[in-house]
Design a protein around this motif. Sequence first.
Motif, PDB file in Angstrom:
ATOM      1  N   ARG A  17       5.522  -3.059  -9.265  1.00  0.00           N
ATOM      2  CA  ARG A  17       4.953  -4.297  -9.795  1.00  0.00           C
ATOM      3  C   ARG A  17       4.655  -5.325  -8.694  1.00  0.00           C
ATOM      4  O   ARG A  17       3.531  -5.840  -8.626  1.00  0.00           O
ATOM      5  CB  ARG A  17       5.879  -4.871 -10.865  1.00  0.00           C
ATOM      6  N   PRO A  18       5.592  -5.673  -7.818  1.00  0.00           N
ATOM      7  CA  PRO A  18       5.260  -6.699  -6.817  1.00  0.00           C
ATOM      8  C   PRO A  18       4.171  -6.266  -5.834  1.00  0.00           C
ATOM      9  O   PRO A  18       3.369  -7.096  -5.394  1.00  0.00           O
ATOM     10  CB  PRO A  18       6.591  -6.954  -6.100  1.00  0.00           C
ATOM     11  N   ILE A  19       4.110  -4.963  -5.505  1.00  0.00           N
ATOM     12  CA  ILE A  19       3.063  -4.495  -4.590  1.00  0.00           C
ATOM     13  C   ILE A  19       1.707  -4.589  -5.282  1.00  0.00           C
ATOM     14  O   ILE A  19       0.724  -5.082  -4.708  1.00  0.00           O
ATOM     15  CB  ILE A  19       3.344  -3.044  -4.142  1.00  0.00           C
ATOM     16  N   SER A  20       1.636  -4.100  -6.525  1.00  0.00           N
ATOM     17  CA  SER A  20       0.365  -4.127  -7.254  1.00  0.00           C
ATOM     18  C   SER A  20      -0.078  -5.559  -7.518  1.00  0.00           C
ATOM     19  O   SER A  20      -1.280  -5.863  -7.502  1.00  0.00           O
ATOM     20  CB  SER A  20       0.479  -3.356  -8.567  1.00  0.00           C
ATOM     21  N   ARG A  21       0.879  -6.457  -7.731  1.00  0.00           N
ATOM     22  CA  ARG A  21       0.538  -7.857  -7.960  1.00  0.00           C
ATOM     23  C   ARG A  21      -0.161  -8.442  -6.725  1.00  0.00           C
ATOM     24  O   ARG A  21      -1.174  -9.133  -6.849  1.00  0.00           O
ATOM     25  CB  ARG A  21       1.800  -8.662  -8.258  1.00  0.00           C
ATOM     26  N   ALA A 446       3.939   2.402  -1.810  1.00  0.00           N
ATOM     27  CA  ALA A 446       5.367   2.623  -2.013  1.00  0.00           C
ATOM     28  C   ALA A 446       5.822   3.982  -1.498  1.00  0.00           C
ATOM     29  O   ALA A 446       6.970   4.143  -1.064  1.00  0.00           O
ATOM     30  CB  ALA A 446       5.705   2.499  -3.500  1.00  0.00           C
ATOM     31  N   GLU A 447       4.904   4.955  -1.518  1.00  0.00           N
ATOM     32  CA  GLU A 447       5.222   6.298  -1.016  1.00  0.00           C
ATOM     33  C   GLU A 447       4.927   6.432   0.470  1.00  0.00           C
ATOM     34  O   GLU A 447       4.970   7.534   1.019  1.00  0.00           O
ATOM     35  CB  GLU A 447       4.431   7.337  -1.818  1.00  0.00           C
ATOM     36  N   HIS A 448       4.589   5.315   1.111  1.00  0.00           N
ATOM     37  CA  HIS A 448       4.306   5.280   2.546  1.00  0.00           C
ATOM     38  C   HIS A 448       3.153   6.212   2.923  1.00  0.00           C
ATOM     39  O   HIS A 448       3.135   6.788   4.013  1.00  0.00           O
ATOM     40  CB  HIS A 448       5.578   5.639   3.352  1.00  0.00           C
ATOM     41  N   ARG A 449       2.176   6.297   2.018  1.00  0.00           N
ATOM     42  CA  ARG A 449       0.968   7.077   2.290  1.00  0.00           C
ATOM     43  C   ARG A 449      -0.178   6.177   2.720  1.00  0.00           C
ATOM     44  O   ARG A 449      -1.242   6.654   3.109  1.00  0.00           O
ATOM     45  CB  ARG A 449       0.575   7.868   1.032  1.00  0.00           C
ATOM     46  N   MET A 450       0.034   4.870   2.654  1.00  0.00           N
ATOM     47  CA  MET A 450      -0.987   3.891   3.008  1.00  0.00           C
ATOM     48  C   MET A 450      -0.292   2.560   3.268  1.00  0.00           C
ATOM     49  O   MET A 450       0.678   2.218   2.575  1.00  0.00           O
ATOM     50  CB  MET A 450      -1.999   3.758   1.860  1.00  0.00           C
ATOM     51  N   GLY A 451      -0.776   1.831   4.245  1.00  0.00           N
ATOM     52  CA  GLY A 451      -0.229   0.506   4.480  1.00  0.00           C
ATOM     53  C   GLY A 451      -0.759  -0.495   3.486  1.00  0.00           C
ATOM     54  O   GLY A 451      -1.829  -0.315   2.886  1.00  0.00           O
ATOM     55  N   LEU A 452      -0.032  -1.602   3.296  1.00  0.00           N
ATOM     56  CA  LEU A 452      -0.462  -2.621   2.340  1.00  0.00           C
ATOM     57  C   LEU A 452      -1.799  -3.214   2.746  1.00  0.00           C
ATOM     58  O   LEU A 452      -2.656  -3.485   1.894  1.00  0.00           O
ATOM     59  CB  LEU A 452       0.597  -3.722   2.235  1.00  0.00           C
ATOM     60  N   ASP A 453      -2.016  -3.415   4.049  1.00  0.00           N
ATOM     61  CA  ASP A 453      -3.293  -3.968   4.489  1.00  0.00           C
ATOM     62  C   ASP A 453      -4.441  -3.023   4.171  1.00  0.00           C
ATOM     63  O   ASP A 453      -5.533  -3.453   3.771  1.00  0.00           O
ATOM     64  CB  ASP A 453      -3.247  -4.280   5.979  1.00  0.00           C
ATOM     65  N   GLU A 454      -4.213  -1.703   4.324  1.00  0.00           N
ATOM     66  CA  GLU A 454      -5.228  -0.718   3.964  1.00  0.00           C
ATOM     67  C   GLU A 454      -5.490  -0.729   2.463  1.00  0.00           C
ATOM     68  O   GLU A 454      -6.637  -0.593   2.015  1.00  0.00           O
ATOM     69  CB  GLU A 454      -4.783   0.685   4.381  1.00  0.00           C
TER      70      GLU A 454
END
Length: 476
Positions: A17-21, A446-454
């Motif tokens: 939830r917080p990442i998707s937000r 969350a699965e560390h397959r992509m950075g948040l900036d990406e």
Amino acid sequence: MSWSLHPERALPSGELRPISREIYHAIADLPLVSMHGHVDVRAFAEDAAFPDPAQLLVVPDHYLVRMLVSQGVPLPALGIPPMDGAGPAGAPLETDPRAIWRRFCSHWALFRGTPTRYWLEHELIEIFGVTEEPSAESADRIFDEIAAALERPDFRPRALFQRFNLEILATTDGATDDLAAHRSLARQGWGERIVPTFRPDPLLHVNRPDWAGQLAALSQITGVDAHSYEGYLSALRQRRRDFRDAGARATDHGHLLADTTELSAEEATRIFAAALSGKVTAQEAQAFSGHMLFEMARMSCEDGLVMQLHPGSLRDHDRAVARRYGHDKGFDIPIHTEYTRALRPVLEAFGHHRGFRFIVFTLDETAYSRELAPLAGAYPAMRLGAPWWFLDSPEGMRRFRESATETAGFYNTTGFVDDTRAYASIPARHDLARRIDAGFLARLVAEHRMGLDEAIETAIDLSYHLPKAAYPALPH
């Protein structure tokens, strides 16, 4: 209690939830690019007030109507008249918009869990400021509230266009349309924001009952005699030029099958002549329509118009309802659609052509991972269109990302472009797509397959840059 929308609706729960937000907040206010729409262009050219809540939100929404019909509500009770003007026994034609609205509100529970519920909640609360949930008891109050709003200048079509933050909207227009409404809009400075799309379906299916009339109209509007195969192709090319001159960026083709097999000129000419004489067979007509998709692709290589294809819908499944209430009223139902072999002719011929862009939609979601994503992941000309119709839902959008991304990635898709004639639902549809994409990308983070900036960059591309790139403006 006042009725309201949860600000984090459709976002995933738990640790996502917080990442998707954070991802969603980066894209929530981006302009809308609506390149596959069916809103009537005359609404914008005239810019008149919408007639009433029922005509705006109920009658034109085929998702809403079919749900009510499935529960025994007859079409005349929803204000949809039979073509002969006579209603069946026990179902007189309802002409009172307030009564139609009451019938809808009294069946509100039927829409629980459906995308229709999502659109309607967004429209009623966010656009019209409604504060109580639809019901038999609240129907008249909500009707009066919406009707009063529709009388205001800020609820006219163009004012809503600005409020919705629409950057561009494409309408879908018949090949024989005179484009007068688009020319009027262009004179008023709207020509770059509301553009036509060339839809030649009635002319490509030579066994349609109205084909001869369409051919005559094509001849009249182009000044080219379309009653020979060569004249027919010349007239279609002329119409495509007319649309392009009016700002069109794409063509749109709704066929039952995805077949794109090219016929010889001799065979195409023979079938065309058989259609003129009224002696064409269903098999010949189907072969001709596939051949004409190949010809449309060839023409797109010449004039640059993006070619959109969405096969797989059996139109008017209930033929008796269609005969009584008109074309497209008899419920369109998906069929299994084969793409790998069907699209091979056009992709082998034009799939690497620098001037060709081919966007494919489907109703058969089983084809995404098996056929469509691998094809889009190989041919430079091909892109996957957004989930369409029955897949235009939260779960359908999630399944699309899960099944298509592995082999097509994000950048062989068009992003979200919607597909609706329900004008007020456009912001809701784009908002939902952005929330679902935010949730999908959050899982990758969350699965560390992509950075948040990406993830944020990808979300911006899916919401805004990819739709614009998929439908580039063409020089006049």
